[in-house]
Design a protein around this motif. Structure first.
Motif, PDB file in Angstrom:
ATOM      1  N   GLY A 194      43.949  40.500  27.898  1.00 28.70           N
ATOM      2  CA  GLY A 194      44.749  39.063  28.412  1.00 28.70           C
ATOM      3  C   GLY A 194      44.151  38.958  29.242  1.00 28.70           C
ATOM      4  N   GLU A 195      42.702  39.240  30.063  1.00 32.98           N
ATOM      5  CA  GLU A 195      42.614  38.682  31.745  1.00 32.98           C
ATOM      6  C   GLU A 195      40.836  38.253  31.366  1.00 32.98           C
ATOM      7  OE1 GLU A 195      42.138  41.664  34.309  1.00 32.98           O
ATOM      8  OE2 GLU A 195      44.030  40.978  34.258  1.00 32.98           O
ATOM      9  N   ILE A 196      40.300  37.137  31.966  1.00 35.25           N
ATOM     10  CA  ILE A 196      39.109  36.977  31.342  1.00 35.25           C
ATOM     11  C   ILE A 196      38.042  38.198  32.616  1.00 35.25           C
ATOM     12  CG2 ILE A 196      36.599  35.036  31.894  1.00 35.25           C
ATOM     13  CD1 ILE A 196      39.270  32.984  31.126  1.00 35.25           C
ATOM     14  N   THR A 197      36.953  38.222  32.245  1.00 35.47           N
ATOM     15  CA  THR A 197      36.002  39.418  33.095  1.00 35.47           C
ATOM     16  C   THR A 197      35.561  38.118  34.173  1.00 35.47           C
ATOM     17  OG1 THR A 197      35.469  40.150  31.157  1.00 35.47           O
ATOM     18  CG2 THR A 197      34.056  40.678  32.491  1.00 35.47           C
ATOM     19  N   GLY A 198      35.409  39.286  34.941  1.00 36.74           N
ATOM     20  CA  GLY A 198      34.639  38.310  36.941  1.00 36.74           C
ATOM     21  C   GLY A 198      33.697  38.174  36.303  1.00 36.74           C
ATOM     22  N   VAL A 199      33.771  37.280  37.658  1.00 39.76           N
ATOM     23  CA  VAL A 199      31.936  36.526  37.265  1.00 39.76           C
ATOM     24  C   VAL A 199      30.863  37.764  38.229  1.00 39.76           C
ATOM     25  CG1 VAL A 199      30.928  34.789  39.048  1.00 39.76           C
ATOM     26  CG2 VAL A 199      33.148  34.486  37.893  1.00 39.76           C
ATOM     27  N   LYS A 200      31.668  38.262  39.220  1.00 33.16           N
ATOM     28  CA  LYS A 200      30.315  39.498  39.522  1.00 33.16           C
ATOM     29  C   LYS A 200      29.703  40.090  38.135  1.00 33.16           C
ATOM     30  CE  LYS A 200      33.524  40.651  43.187  1.00 33.16           C
ATOM     31  NZ  LYS A 200      33.757  42.081  44.011  1.00 33.16           N
ATOM     32  N   LYS A 201      30.591  40.695  37.468  1.00 31.45           N
ATOM     33  CA  LYS A 201      29.802  40.824  35.922  1.00 31.45           C
ATOM     34  C   LYS A 201      28.897  40.083  35.418  1.00 31.45           C
ATOM     35  CE  LYS A 201      33.612  43.934  34.935  1.00 31.45           C
ATOM     36  NZ  LYS A 201      34.046  44.941  34.005  1.00 31.45           N
ATOM     37  N   LEU A 202      28.750  39.293  35.611  1.00 32.65           N
ATOM     38  CA  LEU A 202      28.617  37.460  35.280  1.00 32.65           C
ATOM     39  C   LEU A 202      26.740  37.909  35.916  1.00 32.65           C
ATOM     40  CD1 LEU A 202      27.413  35.479  33.534  1.00 32.65           C
ATOM     41  CD2 LEU A 202      28.432  33.650  34.927  1.00 32.65           C
ATOM     42  N   LEU A 203      27.340  37.816  37.435  1.00 32.17           N
ATOM     43  CA  LEU A 203      25.857  37.975  38.319  1.00 32.17           C
ATOM     44  C   LEU A 203      25.417  39.025  37.799  1.00 32.17           C
ATOM     45  CD1 LEU A 203      24.599  36.770  40.414  1.00 32.17           C
ATOM     46  CD2 LEU A 203      25.738  37.772  42.322  1.00 32.17           C
ATOM     47  N   LEU A 204      25.337  40.338  37.682  1.00 33.39           N
ATOM     48  CA  LEU A 204      25.144  41.536  37.497  1.00 33.39           C
ATOM     49  C   LEU A 204      24.076  41.283  36.101  1.00 33.39           C
ATOM     50  CD1 LEU A 204      27.427  44.671  38.142  1.00 33.39           C
ATOM     51  CD2 LEU A 204      25.439  43.936  39.297  1.00 33.39           C
ATOM     52  N   LEU A 205      24.876  41.065  35.187  1.00 32.62           N
ATOM     53  CA  LEU A 205      24.092  41.063  33.656  1.00 32.62           C
ATOM     54  C   LEU A 205      23.382  39.936  33.734  1.00 32.62           C
ATOM     55  CD1 LEU A 205      27.355  40.779  31.553  1.00 32.62           C
ATOM     56  CD2 LEU A 205      25.977  42.562  31.617  1.00 32.62           C
ATOM     57  N   VAL A 206      23.440  38.572  34.715  1.00 30.23           N
ATOM     58  CA  VAL A 206      22.229  38.149  34.578  1.00 30.23           C
ATOM     59  C   VAL A 206      20.966  38.254  34.997  1.00 30.23           C
ATOM     60  CG1 VAL A 206      21.563  35.679  35.551  1.00 30.23           C
ATOM     61  CG2 VAL A 206      23.328  36.138  34.217  1.00 30.23           C
TER      62      VAL A 206
END
Length: 130
Positions: free
Chosen positions: A97-109
């Protein structure tokens, strides 16, 4: 007549890299969870182990994509990272019920771009024909 390689089509190769990456992330998460539970016996490092699993899975799959595609490593690595983040966000919304944080986007990118670049700049695989 020879068949074309899977890696010649960019859409197919990115899809394959994302699927391999998700499998690597799940496998490394399971292994690190076992290590954390049985060896460490402590849950304090769970966020670090989760970040390591995400980075290792994304890096290894985009490394393979870059190694076999031999072009546009950083762009395709970043694209794989964004696609994996989108999949993780969708699963987070559906199951938690929640969106993944932006830190994970940064890690993945970052790990996707690094894997793509090192894959393109590595030695060509033996017996590989396009």
């Amino acid at each position: 007549m020879r068949r074309k390689s899977v890696w010649t089509n960019s859409l197919l190769s990115i899809t394959l890299s994302v699927l391999i990456s998700i499998m690597f992330i799940i496998l490394s998460s399971v292994i690190l969870a076992i290590v954390m539970y049985y060896v460490l016996g402590d849950m304090k490092v769970s966020s670090v182990f989760a970040a390591v699993a995400i980075c290792a899975g994304t890096y290894s799959a985009t490394y393979l994509c870059g190694k076999y595609r031999r072009k546009r490593g950083i762009a395709e690595g970043v694209m794989c990272g964004v696609i994996i983040y989108t999949i993780m966000s969708i699963c987070g919304v559906v199951f938690l019920g929640e969106i993944t944080g932006v830190k994970k986007l940064l890690l993945l990118v970052l790990s996707g771009g690094a894997g793509g670049v090192t894959g393109v700049n590595s030695k060509r695989p033996k017996n590989y024909m396009e």
